[in-house]
Design a protein around this motif. Structure first.
Motif, short mmCIF file in Angstrom:
data_model
loop_
_atom_site.label_atom_id
_atom_site.label_comp_id
_atom_site.label_asym_id
_atom_site.label_seq_id
_atom_site.Cartn_x
_atom_site.Cartn_y
_atom_site.Cartn_z
N GLY A 1 -3.20 4.19 7.50
CA GLY A 1 -4.20 3.77 6.54
C GLY A 1 -4.12 2.31 6.19
N GLY A 2 -5.26 1.77 5.74
CA GLY A 2 -5.31 0.39 5.29
C GLY A 2 -6.72 -0.14 5.30
N LYS A 3 -6.84 -1.35 4.82
CA LYS A 3 -8.16 -2.01 4.81
C LYS A 3 -8.39 -2.63 6.18
N GLN B 1 0.83 -1.19 0.00
CA GLN B 1 0.00 0.00 0.00
C GLN B 1 0.87 1.23 0.00
N GLY B 2 0.24 2.38 -0.37
CA GLY B 2 1.01 3.59 -0.57
C GLY B 2 1.38 4.30 0.69
N ARG B 3 2.18 5.33 0.52
CA ARG B 3 2.65 6.08 1.67
C ARG B 3 1.64 7.14 2.08
N LEU B 4 1.85 7.66 3.28
CA LEU B 4 1.01 8.71 3.84
C LEU B 4 1.93 9.84 4.31
N VAL B 5 1.52 11.07 4.08
CA VAL B 5 2.34 12.21 4.46
C VAL B 5 1.48 13.24 5.19
N GLU B 6 1.85 13.52 6.44
CA GLU B 6 1.11 14.51 7.22
C GLU B 6 1.73 15.89 7.06
N SER B 7 0.90 16.90 7.22
CA SER B 7 1.35 18.28 7.23
C SER B 7 0.35 19.13 7.99
N GLY B 8 0.73 20.36 8.30
CA GLY B 8 -0.20 21.29 8.92
C GLY B 8 -0.01 21.52 10.41
N ALA C 1 -3.69 28.16 23.37
CA ALA C 1 -4.93 27.49 23.76
C ALA C 1 -6.12 28.25 23.20
N GLY C 2 -7.09 27.50 22.70
CA GLY C 2 -8.25 28.09 22.07
C GLY C 2 -8.12 28.27 20.57
N GLY C 3 -6.91 28.09 20.07
CA GLY C 3 -6.67 28.24 18.64
C GLY C 3 -7.06 27.02 17.84
N SER C 4 -6.80 27.09 16.54
CA SER C 4 -7.19 26.03 15.61
C SER C 4 -6.02 25.66 14.70
N LEU C 5 -6.03 24.43 14.26
CA LEU C 5 -5.11 23.95 13.24
C LEU C 5 -5.85 22.98 12.35
N ARG C 6 -5.41 22.89 11.11
CA ARG C 6 -5.95 21.90 10.18
C ARG C 6 -4.81 21.03 9.70
N LEU C 7 -4.86 19.77 10.06
CA LEU C 7 -3.86 18.81 9.63
C LEU C 7 -4.32 18.14 8.34
N SER C 8 -3.36 17.82 7.48
CA SER C 8 -3.64 17.12 6.24
C SER C 8 -2.85 15.82 6.20
N CYS C 9 -3.47 14.81 5.66
CA CYS C 9 -2.81 13.53 5.42
C CYS C 9 -2.95 13.24 3.93
N LEU C 10 -1.84 13.36 3.22
CA LEU C 10 -1.85 13.04 1.80
C LEU C 10 -2.01 11.54 1.66
N ALA C 11 -3.14 11.12 1.09
CA ALA C 11 -3.48 9.69 1.06
C ALA C 11 -4.05 9.31 -0.30
N SER C 12 -3.52 9.89 -1.35
CA SER C 12 -4.12 9.73 -2.67
C SER C 12 -4.19 8.26 -3.10
N GLU C 13 -3.20 7.46 -2.68
CA GLU C 13 -3.19 6.06 -3.09
C GLU C 13 -4.23 5.23 -2.37
N SER D 1 -4.83 0.88 16.69
CA SER D 1 -3.54 1.29 16.12
C SER D 1 -2.82 0.21 15.33
N GLU D 2 -3.47 -0.90 15.05
CA GLU D 2 -2.77 -1.99 14.37
C GLU D 2 -2.75 -1.80 12.86
N TYR D 3 -2.24 -0.66 12.44
CA TYR D 3 -2.06 -0.39 11.02
C TYR D 3 -0.64 -0.76 10.61
N ASN D 4 -0.48 -1.12 9.35
CA ASN D 4 0.86 -1.42 8.84
C ASN D 4 1.54 -0.19 8.24
N VAL D 5 0.75 0.78 7.80
CA VAL D 5 1.31 1.94 7.11
C VAL D 5 1.02 3.20 7.91
#
Length: 122
Positions: free
Chosen positions: A96-98, A1-8, A14-26, A107-111
């Motif tokens: 990610g995974g099936k 399976q493909g790779r995953l890349v986090e960013s953000g 405290a009280g602020g916001s963030l938006r994380l992204s996980c590139l998961a196109s595959e 948490s028993e993911y391989n990727v």
């Protein structure tokens, strides 16, 4: 399976916001679980939220419910985090995974991605 890349990740007050992204196109061409997890220093990795690609199915742990929102488009899975607290400080990972839907937040993911750091100051 493909790779995953986090960013953000980043540093917010405290009280602020963030938006994380996980590139998961595959993972988008078929239905896969994508989970967001976090790990603070000295603590075990814990699930935060999960979704299945190509669906509107979402799961949240109690710590995320009401403050975090997981969403997706054709390429990324996002984690919108609002009203952040110092206890949210951690390295955030996507995985990610099936999987069965019931196990998407375990948490028993391989990727896994390499993570993105979130730091919340009081």
């Amino acid at each position: 399976q493909g790779r995953l890349v986090e960013s953000g990740g980043g540093s917010v007050q405290a009280g602020g916001s963030l938006r994380l992204s996980c590139l998961a196109s595959e993972y988008m061409s078929t239905t896969n679980c994508i989970g967001w997890f976090r790990q603070a220093p000295g603590q075990e990795r814990e699930g935060v939220a999960a979704t299945r690609t190509g669906t509107t199915d979402t799961l949240y742990t109690d710590s995320a419910l009401g403050r975090f929102t997981i969403s997706q488009d054709n390429v990324n899975v996002y984690l919108q985090m609002n009203n952040l607290k110092p206890d949210d400080t951690a390295m955030y990972y996507c995985a990610g995974g099936k999987r069965t839907w019931r196990s998407c937040l375990s948490s028993e993911y391989n990727v896994w991605g390499r993570g993105t750091q979130v730091t919340v100051s009081s």
